[in-house]
Design a protein around this motif. Sequence first.
Motif, PDB file in Angstrom:
ATOM      1  N   LEU A  37       8.493  51.430  25.670  1.00  0.00           N
ATOM      2  CA  LEU A  37       7.761  52.009  24.893  1.00  0.00           C
ATOM      3  C   LEU A  37       6.711  50.792  24.216  1.00  0.00           C
ATOM      4  O   LEU A  37       5.660  51.301  23.703  1.00  0.00           O
ATOM      5  N   GLU A  38       6.971  49.619  24.054  1.00  0.00           N
ATOM      6  CA  GLU A  38       6.127  48.601  23.598  1.00  0.00           C
ATOM      7  C   GLU A  38       5.144  48.495  24.597  1.00  0.00           C
ATOM      8  O   GLU A  38       3.707  48.531  24.373  1.00  0.00           O
ATOM      9  N   TYR A  40       4.050  50.860  26.744  1.00  0.00           N
ATOM     10  CA  TYR A  40       3.284  52.177  26.788  1.00  0.00           C
ATOM     11  C   TYR A  40       2.292  52.144  25.655  1.00  0.00           C
ATOM     12  O   TYR A  40       1.335  52.426  25.655  1.00  0.00           O
ATOM     13  N   ARG A  41       2.855  51.624  24.426  1.00  0.00           N
ATOM     14  CA  ARG A  41       1.826  51.631  23.034  1.00  0.00           C
ATOM     15  C   ARG A  41       0.860  50.478  23.286  1.00  0.00           C
ATOM     16  O   ARG A  41      -0.153  50.861  23.008  1.00  0.00           O
ATOM     17  N   SER A  42       1.229  49.344  23.686  1.00  0.00           N
ATOM     18  CA  SER A  42       0.283  48.356  23.752  1.00  0.00           C
ATOM     19  C   SER A  42      -0.824  48.472  24.582  1.00  0.00           C
ATOM     20  O   SER A  42      -1.962  47.806  24.598  1.00  0.00           O
ATOM     21  N   GLY A  44      -1.740  51.629  25.751  1.00  0.00           N
ATOM     22  CA  GLY A  44      -2.553  52.617  25.561  1.00  0.00           C
ATOM     23  C   GLY A  44      -2.483  53.641  26.548  1.00  0.00           C
ATOM     24  O   GLY A  44      -3.305  54.465  27.046  1.00  0.00           O
ATOM     25  N   ASP A  46      -1.110  56.305  26.504  1.00  0.00           N
ATOM     26  CA  ASP A  46      -1.133  58.003  26.167  1.00  0.00           C
ATOM     27  C   ASP A  46      -2.381  58.505  25.949  1.00  0.00           C
ATOM     28  O   ASP A  46      -2.771  59.418  25.616  1.00  0.00           O
ATOM     29  N   ASP A 181      -5.933  49.191  15.683  1.00  0.00           N
ATOM     30  CA  ASP A 181      -4.960  50.063  15.327  1.00  0.00           C
ATOM     31  C   ASP A 181      -3.592  49.201  14.999  1.00  0.00           C
ATOM     32  O   ASP A 181      -2.464  49.755  15.108  1.00  0.00           O
ATOM     33  N   ILE A 183      -2.235  46.996  16.872  1.00  0.00           N
ATOM     34  CA  ILE A 183      -1.371  46.235  17.963  1.00  0.00           C
ATOM     35  C   ILE A 183      -2.484  45.379  18.835  1.00  0.00           C
ATOM     36  O   ILE A 183      -3.559  45.701  18.884  1.00  0.00           O
ATOM     37  N   HIS A 185      -3.409  44.154  21.949  1.00  0.00           N
ATOM     38  CA  HIS A 185      -3.367  45.021  23.401  1.00  0.00           C
ATOM     39  C   HIS A 185      -3.423  43.824  24.565  1.00  0.00           C
ATOM     40  O   HIS A 185      -4.360  42.918  24.555  1.00  0.00           O
TER      41      HIS A 185
END
Length: 227
Positions: A37-38, A40-42, A44, A46, A181, A183, A185
């Motif tokens: 999840l970390e 996937y979010r960092s 981007g 999605d 955001d 985060i 990246h």
Amino acid sequence: MPTRSNEQLCRLAQAGDTAARDILLENNLGFIRKIALEQYRSMGLDENDIGIDLEDLVQEGSIGLLNAIPLFDAGRGMKFLTYSAPAIRNAMTDCIRAALAQFEQRMVDKKDGPGFQRVYLDDILSDDERMLRIEAIADPHSRTPEQIYIQKEQLTELYAALDKLTAREQTYLLYRYGFTDGIEHPLIGAALHFHLSESRTKKVEGEAMDSLRGKLPGGSDTMVSSG
């Protein structure tokens, strides 16, 4: 099988106990999912169409954990999860990097398509939005007055330097270091976000950081995230 520690299960798995190996993986799926999840979010994932979802990362992380089993040495006093975490992260990153390379090739091969160089960096922020992001100072709670003052001075210098960069350089750095955001990246995440190749992203970042160093007092290259 009675409840055993990760280290005990790993020793059994190293001795050929497949049931212990399966239990070790099952017991740590939550840890793997958290890392996935970390990532996937960092990165981007999605926000782009390279074709990787969260479960793909969980699967690759699981493979990374399994590959760490035969290499783990409990005699060094390290916990199994501490040892296997880099292997889990690296397996996920390798998966993303491979998917990015395939995506690049598909875009290059698509004769009637827009091509891979859909550089979102050129979709620069409006002046108002850019200034709002540059002026967003981190929450000062839980720091001493001295720390708040020093950080505020550093942030003031950083924001002043950012404002002297080109809009394209600002857009890249604001996203890369979390002003956009909250985060920070990784570089490959920035490549995915801006639809650039990894090598091109390294070049863009190098040029932007060189510009920023030239605008900071004393040539400092410290980048401060917003959160």
